[in-house]
Design an enzyme around this catalytic site. Structure first.
Site, mmCIF file in Angstrom:
data_model
loop_
_atom_site.group_PDB
_atom_site.id
_atom_site.type_symbol
_atom_site.label_atom_id
_atom_site.label_comp_id
_atom_site.label_asym_id
_atom_site.label_seq_id
_atom_site.Cartn_x
_atom_site.Cartn_y
_atom_site.Cartn_z
ATOM 1 N N GLU A 149 -52.113 59.660 42.689
ATOM 2 C CA GLU A 149 -52.254 60.949 43.388
ATOM 3 C C GLU A 149 -53.371 61.780 42.719
ATOM 4 O O GLU A 149 -54.219 62.358 43.402
ATOM 5 C CB GLU A 149 -50.919 61.704 43.362
ATOM 6 N N HIS A 150 -53.380 61.811 41.382
ATOM 7 C CA HIS A 150 -54.468 62.512 40.679
ATOM 8 C C HIS A 150 -55.825 61.872 40.988
ATOM 9 O O HIS A 150 -56.818 62.559 41.191
ATOM 10 C CB HIS A 150 -54.227 62.474 39.163
ATOM 11 N N HIS A 173 -47.887 58.699 40.805
ATOM 12 C CA HIS A 173 -48.372 60.040 40.501
ATOM 13 C C HIS A 173 -49.792 60.025 39.936
ATOM 14 O O HIS A 173 -50.612 60.874 40.276
ATOM 15 C CB HIS A 173 -47.384 60.701 39.526
ATOM 16 N N GLU A 195 -49.619 66.725 31.226
ATOM 17 C CA GLU A 195 -48.666 67.233 32.211
ATOM 18 C C GLU A 195 -47.240 66.824 31.820
ATOM 19 O O GLU A 195 -46.302 67.611 31.915
ATOM 20 C CB GLU A 195 -49.018 66.687 33.613
#
Lengths: 429, 453
Positions: B71-72, B68, B148
């Site tokens: 992905e950022h 993840h 997040e």
């Protein structure tokens, strides 16, 4: 021949990035405003019925009435109980959904357009709008569920922050009043019936139809919906919100992140500054990953996952709002950066380059706003409910393109007055 | 009625009907990148998606969350596209873009006016092999991911319960780790970790390209060759199978968090589709889920919320397509005056009712009618169609089998539903999670709650 021509028009409309949607509008014999978009590509019909019956019309001390009334419509109507109604819809694969916001109570139907299914679905829609029973036992059950859900929401930092923010912005306007366990506890079954009788009327309704039917069918469907409602009168609006001087509200909460809202009442639907504010806000905090707030608060400092600003124009003056969440220990720093960005923007407005980027995105992305029946329905329902011009979508891009740096600065200085800004924090150190 | 519409469109759009027959179209580039194109000419827009066959389940202990985080980082630039420039270019094209990471895959997408597709393909192809993982950018971005996590999990009691449930239900399989990663793993992650992940997995032969919208598939194939075709494929590391052993007894987990309502989750180990044609149990379980929770008068809501008033809300969650092992979750909150134990007993009673008495023909018929309608409704969204293809492919199900899956679902019998209810709802494969609500310390004076969005 006529059919063919219509289809060609529709086809060209779909292929031109400039065109909006062909909206047909009329007032049904019973007095409801009707908005219709014919779309034959898929065998689907969507119908939305909007009433000026949102939470702003909750009777004083009885916040929650509008929401409970809307929610109870499909829980028993005419000769059908809640189970029969849900089964009738499920049997044909149709869905009936509803929502209540500040201004509007809406019922939305999606059904296959083939007559044998469509007719059943429309009969259910008419039944729940015309003859809701508000059975006492079901009312008590839903009341208890609502109270419990409100108590749960009172433990959530985001709900607490949002509630406090609206209360601060609208100290003596219905937009600032919220349902609480206490206001719901005093509600009676008859409050819902009375609210329904007053607001679920033809004169207070707008009906939007999108999909696989012709004009003649649309006229019949809309009139059948309107004819079963009391004729009624349009809802009376309260006095417009009085602007309260800005203040800071700080609430405690054990969460790891602070929830922060900054804003004030700004514009109503149809305000002539809407386009200048929308284009300007794209640069400030509306443009997702490319906005100034995102760059300064998230990209440069890693303060927040989400930070944004937006205008929420309502029937009466709706808010401008910046919101973000950040680790509680750095709330003060994050607010300082956010205010710097806002103050800088208020003083200088966007650069020419930023303005051009905003216009390019807002005009270029226009086709994406209308690329499904569902999106067309939502857009046309807003146009109908708020009485925006029928050619609103046709002129959207040119209105965006006409915005200048000066127009943005002037519009922002008219509506975003720093002295009136409310700041609400929950769980900030 | 239907005839006339077809006829009208046949006249105006000779391509539409033939396209509908062959749609979607597929090719594979020499570097191993599969290209799938679904033509849909209703609106002048297009969605491009690139799906990488790599998700949090491919991570190892100590590096949870790296899929993840990467992905950022994919938005942080290449030698030819500066940090933040990717979003800027998509925005300038009038587009919307984002990305998402799951246990099974990582996917990136842009929705744009159709004229902008070539530019989007150039951008997406560029970052498939040329990403910069700059340590300074990484240091800021990993903080964003921690925020997040705070927002989605740490301050969300239900999400924390779900995270703990999976950590207990799975002991060997990596589904035990949260997609977003444990906080301490995020705190200790470096730019080098993210770069290593990228170098290992981001290659054309570990991805597929999906384009859905108002396009000509031949043109898209040519563009794919031009932009993606030049990238080199590479042999992928061997993935270990990581088989979850059979569970042999009920497991329980409790999470205490500030909240008003208790939450109960009952998770049963359940099968997922491995062979669309031969398998039958996953379809029967999906049908069972529809009969219990497919509409407002389905069994759960009708009996537990409306009639017996034991639950404030109740639901079922079962996804029968995944790379890893499956779970079926029953969940809910007790109503005022009822306890988690009351709710658990009520849920068990509903399962027992199916085990003993089966389901009725009208219930099955209703679920089938909903499936047929849903198949038409999904055509209203090009993005939804792209998601459906991507998720199936990521779970190892060829998109050509999507209609076959619906057929198989339609064929599920009452006896099959009863049989899976008996087979899978057993205490030995059950994990029970309970949220034990705690009072808020220093409760705010705010006496009510928002009804605004």
């Amino acid at each position: 021949m006529k059919k063919l021509l219509t289809a060609i028009v529709v086809l060209f409309a779909a292929n031109s990035a400039l065109a909006g949607v062909k909206i047909e509008h009329w007032v049904s014999p019973s007095g409801a405003r009707v908005y219709f978009v014919e779309s034959r590509a898929l065998p689907i019909l969507d119908v939305q019925v909007d009433f000026a019956a949102g939470s702003m019309f909750d009777p004083p001390e009885k916040s929650g009435t509008a929401s409970l009334t809307r929610g109870a419509l499909e829980l028993g109507a005419g000769k059908f109980d809640e189970t029969a109604i849900a089964e009738q819809m499920a049997d044909i694969g149709a869905t009936l959904s509803g929502s209540t916001d500040n201004d509007r109570a809406s019922l939305t139907l999606r059904t296959l357009s083939v007559a044998e299914k469509r007719d059943v679905a429309l009969a259910v829609l008419r039944n729940v709008l015309h003859a809701p029973r508000f059975d006492a036992a079901i009312f008590e059950r839903e009341k208890a569920r609502t109270i419990l859900a409100l108590k749960e929401a009172m433990t959530r930092p985001n709900s607490i922050a949002s509630k406090a923010f609206w209360a601060a912005m609208y100290p003596d306007h219905p937009y600032g009043r919220q349902a609480t366990p206490e206001t719901v506890a005093v509600l009676k079954r008859d409050d819902l019936a009375a609210f329904h009788a007053r607001y679920y009327t033809a004169a207070n309704a707008s009906i939007t139809l999108v999909g696989d039917i012709g004009r003649g069918e649309a006229e019949k469907i809309a009139e059948a919906i309107a004819a079963g409602l009391p004729k009624g009168a349009a809802a009376t609006l309260p006095a417009p919100p009085r602007i309260a001087p800005g203040k800071t509200v700080k609430l405690e909460h054990p969460a790891t992140q602070a929830h922060i809202h900054i804003g004030l009442p700004a514009i109503e639907r149809g305000n002539p500054d809407f386009f200048a504010l929308t284009v300007g806000n794209y640069t400030l905090g509306g443009g997702g990953f490319v906005s100034r707030l995102m760059k300064e608060v998230r990209d440069k400092r890693g303060y927040a996952y989400s930070v944004s600003s937006y205008f929420n124009p309502l029937r009466q003056t709706g808010p401008f709002e910046i919101s973000l969440q950040t680790k509680r220990s750095q709330a003060k720093d994050a607010i300082a950066v956010t205010r710097d960005v806002l103050d800088g923007f208020l003083q200088q407005g966007p650069s020419e380059e930023e303005l051009a980027a905003a216009i390019a995105n807002l005009t270029g992305s226009f086709p994406l706003r209308l690329d499904s029946n569902k999106k067309i329905l939502a857009n046309v329902a807003v146009i109908g409910f708020y009485g925006l011009p029928l050619d609103y979508l046709d002129h959207y891009q040119e209105n965006v393109r006409a915005v200048t740096v000066d127009a943005v600065k002037q519009a922002f200085s008219r509506h975003i007055r720093p002295a009136d800004l409310m700041t609400v924090t929950v769980a900030a150190d | 009625m239907r005839m006339r519409h077809l006829f009208t469109f046949a006249l105006l759009l000779p391509g539409l009907l033939t396209a509908a027959l062959a749609n979607p179209f597929e090719t594979t580039l020499s570097n191993g990148l599969r290209v799938i194109v679904k033509e849909d000419h209703r609106a002048p827009t297009v969605a491009q998606m690139v799906w990488y066959r790599i998700g949090s389940m491919d991570e190892v202990d100590g590096a949870s969350g790296v899929a993840h985080v990467l992905e950022h980082m994919m938005f942080k630039g290449t030698p030819s596209v500066g940090p933040g420039e990717f979003n800027k270019r998509v925005a300038a094209a009038g587009g919307r873009d984002n990305a998402f990471t799951s246990r099974d895959y990582t996917a990136y997408f842009q929705q744009v006016p159709k004229e902008k597709l070539a530019e989007m393909m150039q951008l997406e192809a560029d970052r498939m092999r040329h990403l910069n993982v700059d340590p300074k950018e990484f240091a800021q971005e990993v903080k964003v991911v921690m925020e997040e996590r705070r927002m989605r999990t740490d301050d969300n009691p239900q999400a924390r319960l779900f995270e703990q449930m999976n950590a207990v239900a799975f002991q060997v399989h990596p589904y035990r780790r949260p997609i977003i990663g444990w906080m301490s793993d995020l705190e200790n992650m470096s730019a080098a970790d993210a770069k290593a992940w990228y170098d290992m997995w981001y290659v054309p032969n570990n991805a597929f390209l999906l384009v859905v919208g108002d396009v000509d598939h031949k043109e898209v194939f040519a563009l794919a060759e031009k932009y993606y075709g030049v990238l080199e494929g590479r042999t992928l590391p061997k993935r270990k199978p990581l088989t979850e052993p059979v569970q042999d007894g009920t497991r329980r987990v409790t999470v205490k968090a500030p909240a008003e309502l208790p939450v109960l989750i009952m998770g049963y180990k359940a099968p997922v589709l491995r062979d669309v044609d031969k398998d039958s149990d996953p379809y029967a379980l999906q049908m069972l889920a529809a009969i219990l929770d497919g509409h407002d008068a389905a069994r759960f809501n009708k009996k537990l919320v409306r009639e017996d008033k034991v639950a404030l809300s109740v639901g079922i969650d079962y996804d029968n397509a995944a790379r890893g092992p499956g779970m079926l979750y029953l969940y809910g909150s007790p109503s005022a005056g009822k306890t988690v134990a009351d709710l658990e007993a009520a849920l068990r009673a509903e399962i027992k009712r199916i085990q003993q008495d089966g389901v009725s023909e009208p219930e099955l018929k209703r679920a089938r009618a909903q499936l047929i309608a849903a198949k038409v409704y999904k055509l209203d969204s090009t993005f939804g169609q792209a998601m459906e293809i991507g998720q199936a492919e990521s779970a190892g199900i060829p998109y050509q089998k999507i209609d076959r899956m619906l057929e198989k679902l339609q064929q599920v019998s009452a006896a099959e539903v009863q049989a899976v209810a008996k087979k899978y709802f057993t205490d030995d494969s059950l994990t029970i999670g309970v949220l034990d609500p705690q009072p808020l310390d220093g409760k705010p004076r705010a006496a009510s709650v928002a009804s605004h969005h």
